[in-house]
Motif scaffolding. Structure first.
Motif, short mmCIF file in Angstrom:
data_model
loop_
_atom_site.label_atom_id
_atom_site.label_comp_id
_atom_site.label_asym_id
_atom_site.label_seq_id
_atom_site.Cartn_x
_atom_site.Cartn_y
_atom_site.Cartn_z
N ILE A 157 0.83 -1.13 0.07
CA ILE A 157 0.13 0.02 -0.09
C ILE A 157 0.66 1.10 0.10
O ILE A 157 0.60 2.30 -0.75
CB ILE A 157 -0.92 -0.11 1.31
CG1 ILE A 157 -1.83 1.03 0.88
CG2 ILE A 157 -0.11 0.14 2.37
CD1 ILE A 157 -3.07 1.07 2.07
N ARG A 158 2.08 1.27 0.59
CA ARG A 158 3.26 2.34 0.37
C ARG A 158 3.49 2.60 -0.93
O ARG A 158 3.35 3.78 -1.15
CB ARG A 158 4.24 1.74 1.19
CG ARG A 158 5.25 3.18 1.47
CD ARG A 158 6.71 2.63 1.48
NE ARG A 158 7.30 1.87 0.29
CZ ARG A 158 8.48 1.19 0.56
NH1 ARG A 158 9.30 1.41 1.23
NH2 ARG A 158 8.79 0.60 -0.72
N ASP A 159 3.71 1.85 -1.83
CA ASP A 159 4.04 2.09 -3.08
C ASP A 159 2.76 2.56 -3.79
O ASP A 159 3.13 3.36 -4.76
CB ASP A 159 4.39 0.75 -3.90
CG ASP A 159 5.67 0.12 -2.98
OD1 ASP A 159 6.41 0.78 -2.54
OD2 ASP A 159 6.48 -0.82 -3.60
N LEU A 160 1.76 2.05 -3.55
CA LEU A 160 0.47 2.78 -4.49
C LEU A 160 0.23 4.04 -3.93
O LEU A 160 0.11 4.92 -4.73
CB LEU A 160 -0.68 1.82 -3.70
CG LEU A 160 -2.17 2.18 -4.36
CD1 LEU A 160 -2.25 2.44 -5.80
CD2 LEU A 160 -3.22 1.45 -3.87
N ALA A 161 0.41 4.60 -2.75
CA ALA A 161 0.48 5.99 -2.22
C ALA A 161 1.56 6.72 -3.08
O ALA A 161 1.22 8.03 -3.40
CB ALA A 161 0.70 5.86 -0.66
N ILE A 162 2.71 5.96 -3.16
CA ILE A 162 4.04 6.81 -3.73
C ILE A 162 3.37 7.17 -5.14
O ILE A 162 3.85 8.47 -5.81
CB ILE A 162 5.18 5.99 -3.66
CG1 ILE A 162 5.77 5.98 -2.09
CG2 ILE A 162 6.11 6.64 -4.72
CD1 ILE A 162 7.03 4.92 -2.02
N ILE A 163 3.10 6.04 -5.85
CA ILE A 163 2.75 6.46 -7.23
C ILE A 163 1.84 7.24 -7.35
O ILE A 163 1.80 8.18 -8.47
CB ILE A 163 2.30 4.86 -7.94
CG1 ILE A 163 3.59 4.09 -8.06
CG2 ILE A 163 1.61 5.10 -9.17
CD1 ILE A 163 3.09 2.75 -8.75
N ASP A 164 0.74 7.43 -6.75
CA ASP A 164 -0.69 8.17 -6.70
C ASP A 164 -0.09 9.87 -6.24
O ASP A 164 -0.51 10.58 -6.80
CB ASP A 164 -1.65 7.82 -5.76
CG ASP A 164 -2.50 6.88 -6.39
OD1 ASP A 164 -2.93 6.76 -7.63
OD2 ASP A 164 -3.33 6.19 -5.54
N LEU A 165 0.80 9.69 -5.19
CA LEU A 165 1.13 10.95 -5.04
C LEU A 165 2.13 11.61 -5.87
O LEU A 165 1.95 13.07 -6.31
CB LEU A 165 2.12 10.87 -3.58
CG LEU A 165 2.54 12.43 -3.03
CD1 LEU A 165 1.20 13.37 -2.83
CD2 LEU A 165 3.05 12.04 -1.75
N LEU A 166 3.03 10.90 -6.55
CA LEU A 166 3.80 11.54 -7.84
C LEU A 166 3.08 11.74 -8.98
O LEU A 166 3.26 13.01 -9.66
CB LEU A 166 5.04 10.41 -8.03
CG LEU A 166 6.04 10.24 -7.06
CD1 LEU A 166 7.03 8.86 -7.58
CD2 LEU A 166 6.90 11.37 -6.99
N ALA A 167 1.94 11.09 -9.12
CA ALA A 167 1.27 11.40 -10.55
C ALA A 167 0.35 12.46 -10.56
O ALA A 167 0.12 13.14 -11.29
CB ALA A 167 0.61 9.95 -10.76
N SER A 168 -0.03 12.71 -9.24
CA SER A 168 -1.20 13.71 -8.97
C SER A 168 -0.49 15.06 -8.58
O SER A 168 -1.14 15.96 -8.91
CB SER A 168 -2.23 13.39 -8.06
OG SER A 168 -1.73 13.06 -6.88
N SER A 169 0.50 15.12 -7.95
CA SER A 169 1.30 16.22 -7.42
C SER A 169 2.32 16.79 -8.39
O SER A 169 2.40 18.12 -8.44
CB SER A 169 1.68 16.25 -6.13
OG SER A 169 2.90 15.42 -6.17
N GLY A 170 3.01 15.96 -8.96
CA GLY A 170 4.04 16.53 -10.10
C GLY A 170 5.25 16.92 -9.23
O GLY A 170 6.04 17.63 -9.83
N MET A 171 5.29 16.42 -8.03
CA MET A 171 6.35 16.84 -7.23
C MET A 171 7.78 16.03 -7.62
O MET A 171 7.72 14.97 -8.13
CB MET A 171 6.21 16.63 -5.70
CG MET A 171 6.05 15.17 -5.32
SD MET A 171 5.86 15.19 -3.36
CE MET A 171 4.45 16.08 -3.20
N ARG A 172 8.80 16.42 -7.31
CA ARG A 172 10.28 15.92 -7.48
C ARG A 172 10.36 14.87 -6.33
O ARG A 172 9.95 14.77 -5.43
CB ARG A 172 11.37 16.75 -7.38
CG ARG A 172 11.32 17.93 -8.48
CD ARG A 172 12.49 18.81 -8.16
NE ARG A 172 12.57 20.02 -9.12
CZ ARG A 172 11.99 21.05 -8.52
NH1 ARG A 172 11.35 21.26 -7.76
NH2 ARG A 172 12.09 22.08 -9.80
N VAL A 173 11.12 13.64 -6.80
CA VAL A 173 11.10 12.30 -5.91
C VAL A 173 12.16 13.10 -4.65
O VAL A 173 11.86 12.46 -3.51
CB VAL A 173 11.94 11.41 -6.79
CG1 VAL A 173 13.20 11.74 -6.99
CG2 VAL A 173 12.10 10.10 -5.63
#
Length: 327
Positions: free
Chosen positions: A170-186
């Motif tokens: 569930i952590r990786d799912l949250a990471i993917i969603d946050l990166l995809a919707s926010s456009g923030m840098r890693v």
């Protein structure tokens, strides 16, 4: 030296004064300079070449450059000085052209890499000139390297859904969603703490390049998956994302990259990496009509040209726009 100085002053005023006025100016200058000793000022010198680099790096650090950027600057400049084998005050335009040409041939570097080096050297020598360490930057006559514009890949909607459906945690799912919707840098993502997330407003403050804070936003799906992930955790680490196993330390950039790369290989999706989510979000936003200035603010870019480089508008949308506005 006096005659040379007077001639230079007259030359600079050629477009403003007529011949009679120029002769009068010459007479006045000769009277003013009479009895004076004029010598050419020597530029300030460093005791060692390393002093020049260290002072430049210190100046850039004060301007807010990250340590990663400063390390790249230092390596690039020191490699140039070592490669040319001269003191910085003795380096000429021809020396730099020869260095860049040899660098490209021996390392088979791309034009983008060579232009990045040119840009750093230009910044270095321009700073030396501004600080009166040299009289004139030798990079002035070395122009920007022309590079081909490459439309970089973005994730398709299908690829994004496949990655979401096949996450093993569930952590990786949250990471993917946050990166995809926010456009923030890693790099911004891994420095976030739990307390930085405002779930009510679906936003968070990130620390971007140059230690500049900005607001980024995420969608409802990301909110749900983030909350589920945080609810499932039993550790007390303040970091938003931590390792899957004890001692549950803060997740680093390398950890995010490895997990995404492994997911991409498993699903046969090409070039899965964090930055691609950022480019995908920017491209999608522009395609859907978001003003480029707002996309620029979301991504945290100082220059709008950088935003345009990230977000390449799809040709199909250009075709539809042409039919809509032109016919």
């Amino acid at each position: 030296m006096k005659d040379q100085l007077i001639a230079e002053i007259q030359q600079k005023l050629l477009s403003s004064l007529n011949n009679e006025q120029l002769m009068k100016l010459k007479s006045v200058l000769e009277d003013v300079f009479h009895g004076l000793t004029i010598s050419e000022r020597e530029p300030q010198k460093f005791t060692e070449e390393r002093d020049a680099v260290e002072t430049f790096i210190s100046a850039k650090r004060v301007e807010g450059c990250s340590e990663k950027t400063l390390a790249y600057y230092r390596k690039t400049i020191e490699s140039m000085v070592a490669g040319i084998g001269k003191k910085v005050q003795q380096i000429t335009t021809d020396d730099l052209r020869a260095y860049l040409t040899d660098y490209q041939k021996t390392r088979k570097s791309s034009k983008v890499t060579i232009d990045n080096i040119r840009r750093i050297l230009s910044s270095f020598f321009s700073w030396l000139e501004d600080e009166n360490f040299i009289l004139k930057s030798p990079v002035r006559r070395i122009h920007k390297v022309k590079t081909a514009k490459v439309v970089k890949d973005t994730y398709t909607d299908e690829s994004l859904e496949m990655m979401r459906d096949n996450c093993t945690s569930i952590r990786d799912l949250a990471i993917i969603d946050l990166l995809a919707s926010s456009g923030m840098r890693v790099g911004e993502l891994v420095t976030l703490n739990r307390e930085d997330i405002n779930f009510a407003e679906r936003e968070c403050v990130v620390l971007g390049k140059g230690s500049k804070e900005r607001l980024v936003y995420f969608d409802a799906r990301t909110k749900i998956h983030l909350q589920n992930y945080l609810d499932s955790r039993e550790d007390d680490n303040p970091a938003l994302f931590v390792s899957l196993k004890a001692p549950f330390e803060r997740l680093m950039i390398g950890g995010v990259e490895i997990r995404l790369r492994e997911l991409g290989k498993r699903l046969n999706i090409q070039k899965v990496h964090p930055h691609k989510f950022r480019r995908t979000m920017a491209t999608s936003a522009i395609d859907k009509g978001m003003p480029i200035e707002q996309v620029q603010q979301l991504l945290g870019h100082q220059k709008i040209d950088t935003t345009m480089h990230y977000a390449m508008v799809k040709q199909q949308n250009v075709k539809l726009a042409h039919r809509k506005y032109i016919g």
